[in-house]
Design a protein around this motif. Structure first.
Motif, PDB file in Angstrom:
ATOM      1  N   GLY A  32       0.826  -1.195   0.000  1.00 31.28           N
ATOM      2  CA  GLY A  32       0.000   0.000   0.000  1.00 31.28           C
ATOM      3  C   GLY A  32       0.862   1.247   0.000  1.00 31.28           C
ATOM      4  O   GLY A  32       2.033   1.214   0.390  1.00 31.28           O
ATOM      5  N   PHE A  33       0.273   2.355  -0.411  1.00 24.31           N
ATOM      6  CA  PHE A  33       1.020   3.601  -0.574  1.00 24.31           C
ATOM      7  C   PHE A  33       0.359   4.748   0.177  1.00 24.31           C
ATOM      8  O   PHE A  33      -0.855   4.953   0.071  1.00 24.31           O
ATOM      9  CB  PHE A  33       1.111   3.977  -2.052  1.00 24.31           C
ATOM     10  CG  PHE A  33       1.775   2.942  -2.900  1.00 24.31           C
ATOM     11  CD1 PHE A  33       3.126   2.994  -3.154  1.00 24.31           C
ATOM     12  CD2 PHE A  33       1.045   1.884  -3.425  1.00 24.31           C
ATOM     13  CE1 PHE A  33       3.753   2.024  -3.931  1.00 24.31           C
ATOM     14  CE2 PHE A  33       1.652   0.915  -4.198  1.00 24.31           C
ATOM     15  CZ  PHE A  33       3.009   0.974  -4.452  1.00 24.31           C
ATOM     16  N   GLY A  34       1.170   5.493   0.920  1.00 23.27           N
ATOM     17  CA  GLY A  34       0.740   6.766   1.461  1.00 23.27           C
ATOM     18  C   GLY A  34       1.093   7.866   0.473  1.00 23.27           C
ATOM     19  O   GLY A  34       1.662   7.607  -0.597  1.00 23.27           O
ATOM     20  N   ASP A  35       0.780   9.093   0.831  1.00 23.13           N
ATOM     21  CA  ASP A  35       1.045  10.220  -0.072  1.00 23.13           C
ATOM     22  C   ASP A  35       2.524  10.565  -0.188  1.00 23.13           C
ATOM     23  O   ASP A  35       2.886  11.451  -0.954  1.00 23.13           O
ATOM     24  CB  ASP A  35       0.277  11.458   0.407  1.00 23.13           C
ATOM     25  CG  ASP A  35      -1.205  11.382   0.086  1.00 23.13           C
ATOM     26  OD1 ASP A  35      -1.573  10.605  -0.818  1.00 23.13           O
ATOM     27  OD2 ASP A  35      -1.994  12.106   0.732  1.00 23.13           O
ATOM     28  N   GLY A  36       3.384   9.864   0.555  1.00 23.80           N
ATOM     29  CA  GLY A  36       4.812  10.163   0.516  1.00 23.80           C
ATOM     30  C   GLY A  36       5.611   9.307  -0.442  1.00 23.80           C
ATOM     31  O   GLY A  36       6.840   9.423  -0.511  1.00 23.80           O
ATOM     32  N   LEU A  44      -3.269   7.929   7.520  1.00 26.09           N
ATOM     33  CA  LEU A  44      -2.241   7.088   8.136  1.00 26.09           C
ATOM     34  C   LEU A  44      -1.648   7.744   9.382  1.00 26.09           C
ATOM     35  O   LEU A  44      -1.157   7.047  10.276  1.00 26.09           O
ATOM     36  CB  LEU A  44      -1.142   6.791   7.118  1.00 26.09           C
ATOM     37  CG  LEU A  44      -1.593   5.917   5.936  1.00 26.09           C
ATOM     38  CD1 LEU A  44      -0.557   5.961   4.808  1.00 26.09           C
ATOM     39  CD2 LEU A  44      -1.830   4.488   6.385  1.00 26.09           C
ATOM     40  N   GLU A  45      -1.719   9.063   9.452  1.00 27.40           N
ATOM     41  CA  GLU A  45      -1.210   9.780  10.622  1.00 27.40           C
ATOM     42  C   GLU A  45      -2.041   9.494  11.872  1.00 27.40           C
ATOM     43  O   GLU A  45      -1.612   9.788  13.002  1.00 27.40           O
ATOM     44  CB  GLU A  45      -1.163  11.288  10.358  1.00 27.40           C
ATOM     45  CG  GLU A  45      -2.510  11.986  10.287  1.00 27.40           C
ATOM     46  CD  GLU A  45      -3.239  11.787   8.964  1.00 27.40           C
ATOM     47  OE1 GLU A  45      -4.377  12.274   8.849  1.00 27.40           O
ATOM     48  OE2 GLU A  45      -2.656  11.156   8.039  1.00 27.40           O
ATOM     49  N   LYS A  52      -1.899   4.659  15.723  1.00 31.67           N
ATOM     50  CA  LYS A  52      -1.093   4.722  16.943  1.00 31.67           C
ATOM     51  C   LYS A  52      -0.067   3.599  16.984  1.00 31.67           C
ATOM     52  O   LYS A  52       0.852   3.624  17.795  1.00 31.67           O
ATOM     53  CB  LYS A  52      -2.011   4.640  18.168  1.00 31.67           C
ATOM     54  CG  LYS A  52      -2.856   5.891  18.375  1.00 31.67           C
ATOM     55  CD  LYS A  52      -3.647   5.812  19.680  1.00 31.67           C
ATOM     56  CE  LYS A  52      -4.431   7.094  19.917  1.00 31.67           C
ATOM     57  NZ  LYS A  52      -5.212   7.034  21.195  1.00 31.67           N
ATOM     58  N   SER A  53      -0.257   2.604  16.135  1.00 31.92           N
ATOM     59  CA  SER A  53       0.665   1.466  16.072  1.00 31.92           C
ATOM     60  C   SER A  53       1.107   1.275  14.632  1.00 31.92           C
ATOM     61  O   SER A  53       0.354   1.569  13.701  1.00 31.92           O
ATOM     62  CB  SER A  53      -0.020   0.202  16.583  1.00 31.92           C
ATOM     63  OG  SER A  53       0.802  -0.933  16.382  1.00 31.92           O
ATOM     64  N   ASP A  54       2.315   0.784  14.434  1.00 29.96           N
ATOM     65  CA  ASP A  54       2.771   0.520  13.069  1.00 29.96           C
ATOM     66  C   ASP A  54       2.517  -0.930  12.655  1.00 29.96           C
ATOM     67  O   ASP A  54       2.857  -1.328  11.543  1.00 29.96           O
ATOM     68  CB  ASP A  54       4.254   0.869  12.892  1.00 29.96           C
ATOM     69  CG  ASP A  54       5.166   0.124  13.847  1.00 29.96           C
ATOM     70  OD1 ASP A  54       4.665  -0.659  14.689  1.00 29.96           O
ATOM     71  OD2 ASP A  54       6.394   0.329  13.773  1.00 29.96           O
TER      72      ASP A  54
END
Length: 228
Positions: free
Chosen positions: A155-159, A190-191, A194-196
């Protein structure tokens, strides 16, 4: 609102919501009353398969690979790991195997891996691939890392950019989709995690012959078996 409490669980909506009024890709809804013996409203949908947060399946890149409905349900849920490179990789730099070895140590076989960075840009806009676009890049090397680690989805975030050039985009898709690894483009909120490490689900529409489908992607935090 994108965060919900359900007892001891915390739910985070990771989806980009599709709004026909603002969507730049094909997206039209036609609502009508059936006028039958039990009159009610139905909606005809005229959509392309790559809208909002969508799950791209192998059929996207090869006629002989599985479409959305051909993949097992287990493809679309499971343990997820959020890998935020932040600023550990140079702007507009390619994510290397060494970068992943360093930052993605929690990734296990069968995981969903979400990659992101601090260099965020809203994707698929006129700013894409301009001087404003400092997102990290993927390519053949990062694809081979994901393949070797036998993940089920990326999956992809905006970064992270997924549209910089064919020389990167094609091998990244072809290497992973040949292994029935699906893509999630692009995730939101995604921000709020609280957990990765968390449980994640993103079920697409089970339509035979569909290469991609919009999904309602969400994370569930608080499930012990899907913790670190």
């Amino acid at each position: 609102m994108c965060v919900y409490e359900m007892g001891k669980l915390r739910l985070i909506d990771l989806s980009k919501i599709i709004d026909p009024a603002t969507e730049s890709r094909r997206c039209h809804l036609f609502r009508f009353n059936t006028g039958g013996a039990i009159p009610d409203f139905h909606t005809n949908m005229d959509l392309m398969s790559h809208l909002g947060t969508h799950c791209e399946c192998p059929y996207h890149h090869d006629d002989n690979w599985p479409s959305v409905a051909d993949l097992p349900l287990s493809t679309f849920l499971g343990r997820a790991v959020y890998v935020d490179f932040k600023e550990t990789v140079a702007k507009r730099g390619h994510i290397t195997a060494a970068d992943l070895d360093r930052e993605a140590k929690k990734v296990k076989e069968g995981d969903i891996v979400i990659i992101d960075s601090s260099y965020k840009l809203y994707p698929f806009t006129p700013d894409t691939n301009t001087d404003k676009d400092q997102r990290l890049l993927v390519g053949e090397e990062s694809a081979n890392w994901f393949k070797e680690h036998k993940v089920k989805a990326v999956g992809f975030g905006d970064g992270v950019s997924i549209e910089n050039c064919n020389e990167d985009v094609k091998p990244f898709h072809d290497i992973l989709m040949a292994e029935n690894i699906v893509f999630l483009e692009v995730l939101r909120n995604l921000e709020q995690l609280k957990s990765d490490v968390f449980f994640m689900s993103y079920s697409p529409l089970p339509i035979k012959g569909l290469d991609s489908s919009p999904v309602r992607a969400y994370a569930i935090e608080g499930l012990a078996e899907f913790s670190e």
